[in-house]
Design a protein around this motif. Structure first.
Motif, PDB file in Angstrom:
ATOM      1  N   THR A   1      -7.068  -1.788   6.438  1.00  0.00           N
ATOM      2  CA  THR A   1      -8.464  -1.369   6.344  1.00  0.00           C
ATOM      3  C   THR A   1      -8.791  -0.931   4.921  1.00  0.00           C
ATOM      4  O   THR A   1      -9.883  -1.181   4.410  1.00  0.00           O
ATOM      5  CB  THR A   1      -8.742  -0.225   7.333  1.00  0.00           C
ATOM      6  N   THR A   2      -7.816  -0.296   4.262  1.00  0.00           N
ATOM      7  CA  THR A   2      -7.995   0.085   2.855  1.00  0.00           C
ATOM      8  C   THR A   2      -8.146  -1.154   1.983  1.00  0.00           C
ATOM      9  O   THR A   2      -9.073  -1.262   1.170  1.00  0.00           O
ATOM     10  CB  THR A   2      -6.797   0.924   2.383  1.00  0.00           C
ATOM     11  N   LEU A   3      -7.253  -2.125   2.152  1.00  0.00           N
ATOM     12  CA  LEU A   3      -7.327  -3.351   1.359  1.00  0.00           C
ATOM     13  C   LEU A   3      -8.586  -4.151   1.672  1.00  0.00           C
ATOM     14  O   LEU A   3      -9.107  -4.879   0.809  1.00  0.00           O
ATOM     15  CB  LEU A   3      -6.095  -4.214   1.623  1.00  0.00           C
ATOM     16  N   ALA A   4      -9.079  -4.035   2.903  1.00  0.00           N
ATOM     17  CA  ALA A   4     -10.223  -4.837   3.343  1.00  0.00           C
ATOM     18  C   ALA A   4     -11.511  -4.461   2.636  1.00  0.00           C
ATOM     19  O   ALA A   4     -12.534  -5.138   2.811  1.00  0.00           O
ATOM     20  CB  ALA A   4     -10.406  -4.696   4.853  1.00  0.00           C
ATOM     21  N   ARG A   5     -11.482  -3.424   1.809  1.00  0.00           N
ATOM     22  CA  ARG A   5     -12.698  -3.073   1.081  1.00  0.00           C
ATOM     23  C   ARG A   5     -13.131  -4.179   0.124  1.00  0.00           C
ATOM     24  O   ARG A   5     -14.256  -4.175  -0.358  1.00  0.00           O
ATOM     25  CB  ARG A   5     -12.494  -1.754   0.330  1.00  0.00           C
ATOM     26  N   VAL A   6     -12.246  -5.123  -0.170  1.00  0.00           N
ATOM     27  CA  VAL A   6     -12.657  -6.252  -1.018  1.00  0.00           C
ATOM     28  C   VAL A   6     -13.722  -7.095  -0.317  1.00  0.00           C
ATOM     29  O   VAL A   6     -14.551  -7.724  -0.971  1.00  0.00           O
ATOM     30  CB  VAL A   6     -11.465  -7.147  -1.419  1.00  0.00           C
TER      31      VAL A   6
ATOM     32  N   ARG B   1      -7.615   6.617  -0.880  1.00  0.00           N
ATOM     33  CA  ARG B   1      -8.266   7.845  -0.455  1.00  0.00           C
ATOM     34  C   ARG B   1      -7.217   8.833   0.028  1.00  0.00           C
ATOM     35  O   ARG B   1      -6.355   8.485   0.842  1.00  0.00           O
ATOM     36  CB  ARG B   1      -9.257   7.546   0.665  1.00  0.00           C
ATOM     37  N   ALA B   2      -7.276  10.037  -0.509  1.00  0.00           N
ATOM     38  CA  ALA B   2      -6.456  11.118   0.017  1.00  0.00           C
ATOM     39  C   ALA B   2      -7.187  11.747   1.195  1.00  0.00           C
ATOM     40  O   ALA B   2      -8.420  11.818   1.198  1.00  0.00           O
ATOM     41  CB  ALA B   2      -6.187  12.167  -1.058  1.00  0.00           C
ATOM     42  N   GLY B   3      -6.437  12.169   2.184  1.00  0.00           N
ATOM     43  CA  GLY B   3      -7.094  12.757   3.348  1.00  0.00           C
ATOM     44  C   GLY B   3      -6.103  13.420   4.270  1.00  0.00           C
ATOM     45  O   GLY B   3      -4.886  13.232   4.138  1.00  0.00           O
TER      46      GLY B   3
ATOM     47  N   SER C   1      -3.888   1.622  -2.905  1.00  0.00           N
ATOM     48  CA  SER C   1      -3.362   0.405  -3.512  1.00  0.00           C
ATOM     49  C   SER C   1      -3.293   0.523  -5.038  1.00  0.00           C
ATOM     50  O   SER C   1      -3.060  -0.468  -5.724  1.00  0.00           O
ATOM     51  CB  SER C   1      -4.226  -0.801  -3.113  1.00  0.00           C
ATOM     52  N   TRP C   2      -3.495   1.716  -5.569  1.00  0.00           N
ATOM     53  CA  TRP C   2      -3.351   1.920  -7.008  1.00  0.00           C
ATOM     54  C   TRP C   2      -1.896   1.764  -7.447  1.00  0.00           C
ATOM     55  O   TRP C   2      -1.601   1.321  -8.557  1.00  0.00           O
ATOM     56  CB  TRP C   2      -3.865   3.307  -7.411  1.00  0.00           C
ATOM     57  N   TRP C   3      -0.979   2.112  -6.565  1.00  0.00           N
ATOM     58  CA  TRP C   3       0.450   2.053  -6.870  1.00  0.00           C
ATOM     59  C   TRP C   3       0.952   0.618  -6.837  1.00  0.00           C
ATOM     60  O   TRP C   3       0.501  -0.195  -6.025  1.00  0.00           O
ATOM     61  CB  TRP C   3       1.198   2.895  -5.831  1.00  0.00           C
TER      62      TRP C   3
ATOM     63  N   VAL D   1       0.860  -1.179   0.000  1.00  0.00           N
ATOM     64  CA  VAL D   1       0.000   0.000   0.000  1.00  0.00           C
ATOM     65  C   VAL D   1       0.900   1.234   0.000  1.00  0.00           C
ATOM     66  O   VAL D   1       1.869   1.301   0.766  1.00  0.00           O
ATOM     67  CB  VAL D   1      -0.917   0.017   1.239  1.00  0.00           C
ATOM     68  N   GLU D   2       0.595   2.194  -0.847  1.00  0.00           N
ATOM     69  CA  GLU D   2       1.343   3.456  -0.822  1.00  0.00           C
ATOM     70  C   GLU D   2       0.869   4.314   0.343  1.00  0.00           C
ATOM     71  O   GLU D   2      -0.338   4.444   0.588  1.00  0.00           O
ATOM     72  CB  GLU D   2       1.128   4.239  -2.120  1.00  0.00           C
ATOM     73  N   LEU D   3       1.798   4.899   1.063  1.00  0.00           N
ATOM     74  CA  LEU D   3       1.509   5.896   2.094  1.00  0.00           C
ATOM     75  C   LEU D   3       1.829   7.260   1.499  1.00  0.00           C
ATOM     76  O   LEU D   3       2.991   7.552   1.205  1.00  0.00           O
ATOM     77  CB  LEU D   3       2.352   5.656   3.345  1.00  0.00           C
TER      78      LEU D   3
END
Length: 469
Positions: free
Chosen positions: A332-337, A376-378, A274-276, A254-256
């Protein structure tokens, strides 16, 4: 078991959820909007739900009638770190009126209480089964000054460092910085003496004498020790895993979107994505690293469940910088699957319950994570208020984020105890392989212009492995 099959995932999730289906559920304390998916999940299982809300937050809130909401008022804080520490204290010492609401909601004390991973779970909350929090022994692993011993024990390559006691004085820190400084100086990280710290609040970029003096002045009243390491140039990133009884399941990188302020020498967290994609060899090196780390954590600390390793993809490969022993933001980002499955799996692992799943089973989710890119940018504009919750359609023009009624992306902003929380889903603005960091920089510049935050000029880190922007 092939968890890439939707029917299989649904069956496994239903099996894991049976242990609390239909029982009353307490969620929080936490931001109401952050609990929206969990409210829907538990309501669908026939559970009455009580949410302890510290504020509305950004994004949709639960539908009317799906839960009962009780306000838990937190005093304003000046940083994410203070907010996190306050959450643990408040959770174990709730105001009398909130306690009364919980007891009225669940008079038979049958409820399952789902709380934040920053809440210690050695003792149940108000006598109820508590899930989602962590044992204090796991929380202690969050201390950034313990991470290098983990890398060494796991046989993971790392950067050199020194740990310096603050009572040794500024000269000792100056000497460490002089010995370790690279072309961009050093990075200093404070310990967790008074509790966990996050959002980069206890991380400092140090180049010159003025930086060293200011950094010593910041850490001296807040920490006992400081870790000094070279500034690692390259793409900030993380890799995530879950420790199961038969080993460690490794996921994808995951990109930070950690941005740099070269004038004030600051780091600002701008989101995750996770686009990167790193080069394939680096991806496998990162996955191997978390398998090694997971094996060590299980053997040495009895660890179970999710964790993440943050680091930098440097010109020489991946170098870890910190350990996040929890279901961190990257996972948590990856868990959207499949949020429901991974949430239930994590709950079972932390509670020491049998999941019926192996490492090989869980790793069948990785192709789904590769196919379902997300990000998501934030940012949190500390001390800034917008007076509620705002939602604005936006687009990108010439590298700038601009409000546009026809924009396909939506910028959400809301107040939290620490300040303005803003987020922007990157799905319509990125393609596979692209980095989030430039979009995050555009978002923070937009927040400065629109809401008066003070992020200032920020730049993404370079990709020294591929040369891509």
């Amino acid at each position: 078991m092939d968890l890439s099959d939707a029917a299989v995932r649904a069956a496994v999730t239903a099996r894991l959820q049976r242990h609390h289906a239909g029982r009353p559920v307490v969620l929080g304390p936490g931001v109401l909007a952050a609990h929206t998916p969990a409210v829907a999940r538990h309501a669908a299982l026939g559970s009455p739900v009580l949410v302890l809300s510290t504020g509305r937050g950004a994004g949709p809130v639960p539908d009317d009638g799906t839960c009962r909401v009780v306000d838990v008022r937190l005093p304003p804080t000046c940083s994410v770190t203070e907010e996190v520490r306050l959450l643990d204290r408040v959770s174990h010492h709730l105001p009398a009126d909130v306690v009364a609401e919980v007891e009225a909601f669940d008079p038979e004390r049958r409820a399952v209480w789902f709380t934040s991973p920053f809440v210690s779970s050695d003792e149940p909350l108000l006598g109820r089964t508590t899930l989602g929090g962590r044992p204090t022994s796991f929380l202690a692993l969050e201390d950034k000054l313990r991470a290098d011993a983990v890398w060494d024990a796991a046989g993971v390559a790392r950067a050199p460092h020194r740990v310096v006691a603050l009572d040794a004085g500024p000269a000792a820190l100056d000497a460490a910085a002089g010995a370790l400084a690279g072309p961009l100086g050093t990075v200093w990280s404070g310990d967790a003496r008074d509790g966990p710290n996050g959002a980069g609040n206890f991380v400092r970029w140090v180049v010159d004498e003025r930086d060293r003096a200011a950094t010593f002045a910041f850490f001296a009243p807040r920490c006992d020790r400081v870790r000094v390491a070279p500034f690692l140039d390259g793409v900030p990133c993380s890799i995530h895993a879950m420790v199961l009884p038969d080993g460690t399941a490794a996921f994808r990188p995951v990109e930070l979107a950690t941005l740099r302020d070269p004038v004030r020498r600051r780091f600002v967290h701008g989101g995750l994505s996770s686009w990167w994609d790193p080069p394939e060899a680096d991806r496998e090196e990162m996955r191997d690293a978390v398998r090694r780390v997971g094996a060590h954590l299980a053997e040495a600390h009895g660890y179970r469940g999710a964790f993440g390793v943050d680091g930098v993809l440097t010109a020489d490969g991946f170098r870890p910088t910190e350990l996040n022993p929890r279901m961190s933001a990257g996972l948590t980002t990856l868990a959207r699957v499949d949020r429901d499955l991974l949430a239930a799996l994590q709950e079972h692992l932390l509670a020491g319950l049998d999941t019926g799943l192996t490492v090989a089973d869980v790793e069948t989710l990785v192709p789904l994570m590769d196919a379902g890119r997300t990000g998501r940018a934030g940012a949190v504009g500390e001390g800034v208020r917008v007076g509620g919750t705002l939602s604005t359609p936006v687009t990108v023009r010439g590298g700038r984020l601009v409000a546009d009624p026809a924009g396909t992306a939506t910028l959400e902003a809301a107040d939290t105890p620490a300040g303005l929380l803003a987020r922007l889903d990157a799905g319509d603005l990125l393609a596979v392989g692209q980095r989030l960091a430039p979009l995050a920089a555009a978002l923070l510049a937009h927040l400065d212009e629109t809401y008066g935050t003070a992020f200032g000029p920020l730049v993404p880190a370079p990709d020294l492995r591929t040369g891509a922007s």
